[in-house]
Design a protein around this motif. Structure first.
Motif, PDB file in Angstrom:
ATOM      1  N   ARG A 123       2.118  40.953  33.295  1.00 16.57           N
ATOM      2  CA  ARG A 123       1.072  41.403  32.886  1.00 16.57           C
ATOM      3  C   ARG A 123      -0.113  42.491  33.433  1.00 16.57           C
ATOM      4  NH1 ARG A 123      -3.963  36.563  30.778  1.00 16.57           N
ATOM      5  NH2 ARG A 123      -5.151  38.323  29.003  1.00 16.57           N
ATOM      6  N   SER A 124      -0.103  43.523  32.630  1.00 17.26           N
ATOM      7  CA  SER A 124      -1.191  44.488  32.877  1.00 17.26           C
ATOM      8  C   SER A 124      -2.856  44.354  33.311  1.00 17.26           C
ATOM      9  CB  SER A 124      -1.107  45.452  31.889  1.00 17.26           C
ATOM     10  OG  SER A 124      -2.545  46.768  32.031  1.00 17.26           O
ATOM     11  N   PRO A 125      -2.980  44.906  34.376  1.00 18.45           N
ATOM     12  CA  PRO A 125      -4.448  44.971  35.346  1.00 18.45           C
ATOM     13  C   PRO A 125      -5.561  45.585  34.514  1.00 18.45           C
ATOM     14  CG  PRO A 125      -2.955  46.179  36.963  1.00 18.45           C
ATOM     15  CD  PRO A 125      -2.311  46.000  35.928  1.00 18.45           C
ATOM     16  N   TYR A 126      -4.748  46.100  33.652  1.00 21.43           N
ATOM     17  CA  TYR A 126      -5.658  47.325  32.600  1.00 21.43           C
ATOM     18  C   TYR A 126      -5.800  47.412  31.787  1.00 21.43           C
ATOM     19  CZ  TYR A 126      -3.931  49.941  37.184  1.00 21.43           C
ATOM     20  OH  TYR A 126      -3.983  50.413  38.779  1.00 21.43           O
TER      21      TYR A 126
END
Length: 496
Positions: free
Chosen positions: A456-459
């Motif tokens: 999962r992207s943190p952005y």
């Protein structure tokens, strides 16, 4: 109204994610792929009567692939036919020694391998050790999806973690502690080929790889490895998943921490509720979301690229009886070979060479009386500051062919009737992989403990990743598993 899910990239991770998500009737799924085929690095070239598999050549852990078909009430054997490969592979050493990896270790007593009783005993003990590492990994990586050391420690006490993962050792140290024969040490160390890393830097937990191969077998996909992609594409179209090949995504529209649309090279905006990127993490942030360098730099430092390859595909007009389907021609100095891959990037004159001769199992892949010889020594990824020149590659090819002719492939050059070469630059251009890496993220005990990037992207809250740059890692089974796992993560997020 159905949610729009766009899978960016039609490699195995993307195909697996799309098939897994298709079990949810509330989703409208589209695969967008810049190339004209699905399968990513699983690719094929037909040339001068030969059918060259340009990508992966080893199939193992079939139960992971089978889940994709079971999920939709299909039988995998109706789409993909598997053929066992024996021996698993043949190992050649300077001086003429040959070691065949047989499906049953006891059979390695026979010529030409002729391991002694001590060697067989040590190998069996090593495989017990390897099984323990597999059981640990299956629990924490494959089933529970732990993506960081912190996540593992939430599920397992530190003492158990250290013991079960052989935490304080490298792959090479784990091998040498249990195996006396120097050549057999090199054979077991080179299982690191599955993840494109160095056994002297990779964590010992990756010694699970020999157990996986012996336990689940080594297979070939009848008709060529690309037939796996064709089988998955057939399933995808039956499930109503939309497929857009020849469509390159070059940018995106965002709204704060959400992606609203993906932009194609033609300027079309594809609206999205969710993006699953099968493009590797760093290239996505460079090419699509165009993040500032301060956001990408932590990934470069921790999740550097695995090695690339010098992929030389030869069609020859004779057969070589000494070859088996899979072959390794080992370097006289493995440490030098790996040092040139990662510590001091360069092209050694004595690489360990992986060679595939698929017509040993499937004669239909080329003309009668001929042979396909796919030569794949690992080499460093694209060197941005000091790239290898065409002259460098020409000299390297000469070293490779000299070595093969010296070690048994007599007059190989004289029998070549067709040739195709892929370098790291070719691979980078075709697949947008990070610096032309073949296996995603390098497994490095000090830099990342063998972990890859979280899915999962943190952005961006609606951006997830699949493929070899994410956990659980590179190699076809792990890439397919990453697609299945990312679908589970997405469902869990939506349940919240």
């Amino acid at each position: 109204m159905k949610k729009n899910v766009v899978v960016l990239g039609g490699g195995l991770g993307g195909l697996s994610a799309a098939i897994s998500l298709a079990a949810d009737p509330g989703l409208s799924i589209t695969i967008v792929e810049k190339n004209q085929h699905l399968g990513g690095k699983l690719n094929v070239l037909k040339k001068d009567g030969f059918s060259f598999d340009l990508g992966p050549s080893i199939f193992t852990m079939p139960y992971i692939f089978k889940k994709l078909f079971d999920l939709h009430g299909r039988k995998m054997e109706d789409y993909v036919e598997l053929v066992p490969v024996t021996p698993h592979w043949r190992n050649f050493f300077e001086g003429g020694r040959i070691i065949d990896l047989e499906p049953q270790p006891e059979d390695m007593r026979k010529a030409p391998t002729s391991l002694g009783e001590r060697d067989i005993r040590e190998l069996k003990d090593f495989l017990e050790y390897s099984k323990g590492l597999y059981d640990f990994s299956d629990e924490v990586y494959f089933q529970k999806q732990s993506e960081t050391l912190t996540e593992i420690l939430k599920k397992m006490n530190p003492v158990s973690l250290l013991r079960r993962s052989d935490y304080f050792h490298t792959m090479d140290q784990g091998v040498r502690k249990r195996i006396s024969d120097p050549d057999l040490q090199d054979v077991l160390n080179f299982f690191v080929k599955y993840v494109g890393s160095s056994p002297y830097e990779a964590p010992a937990v990756l010694n699970l790889l020999p157990y996986i191969q012996w336990e689940f077998g080594l297979w070939y996909v009848k008709g060529g490895m690309f037939a796996l992609s064709e089988g998955l594409e057939r399933l995808i179209r039956e499930l109503g998943i939309q497929v857009r090949t020849g469509t390159e995504v070059t940018g995106m529209e965002r709204d704060g921490g959400e992606i609203k649309a993906l932009q194609t090279v033609q300027g079309e905006m594809i609206p999205v509720n969710l993006v699953v990127s099968d493009m590797e993490v760093i290239p996505f942030y460079e090419r699509i979301s165009k993040e500032p360098e301060k956001r990408i730099q932590p990934y470069r430092k921790k999740y550097g690229p695995a090695c690339s390859g010098f992929a030389l595909h030869l069609g020859v007009d004779r057969e070589y009886g000494i070859l088996r389907h899979h072959n390794f021609f080992h370097s006289a100095s493995p440490r030098k070979h790996f040092d040139k891959l990662f510590r001091h990037p360069g092209l050694t004159d004595d690489p360990t060479i992986y060679l595939v001769a698929p017509m040993k199992t499937d004669p239909s892949q080329g003309p009668e009386g001929g042979e396909i010889i796919k030569i794949l020594p690992h080499i460093p990824v694209v060197q941005k500051d000091s790239p290898f020149t065409p002259e460098d590659y020409e000299a390297y090819e000469s070293h490779v062919l000299d070595k093969l002719e010296r070690m048994g492939l007599t007059d190989l050059r004289k029998h070549i009737v067709t040739r195709e070469l892929w370098t790291p630059e070719t691979i980078e251009e075709m697949y947008y992989s990070n610096q032309g890496a073949i296996y995603g993220v390098v497994s490095d005990r000090k830099a990342n403990l063998g972990f890859k990037t979280p899915k999962r992207s943190p952005y961006y809250g609606n951006l997830f990743f699949a493929g070899g740059s994410t956990n659980p890692g590179g190699g076809m089974p792990m890439v397919v598993l990453s697609g299945q796992q990312v679908a589970e993560q997405i469902r869990e997020c939506w349940r919240r």
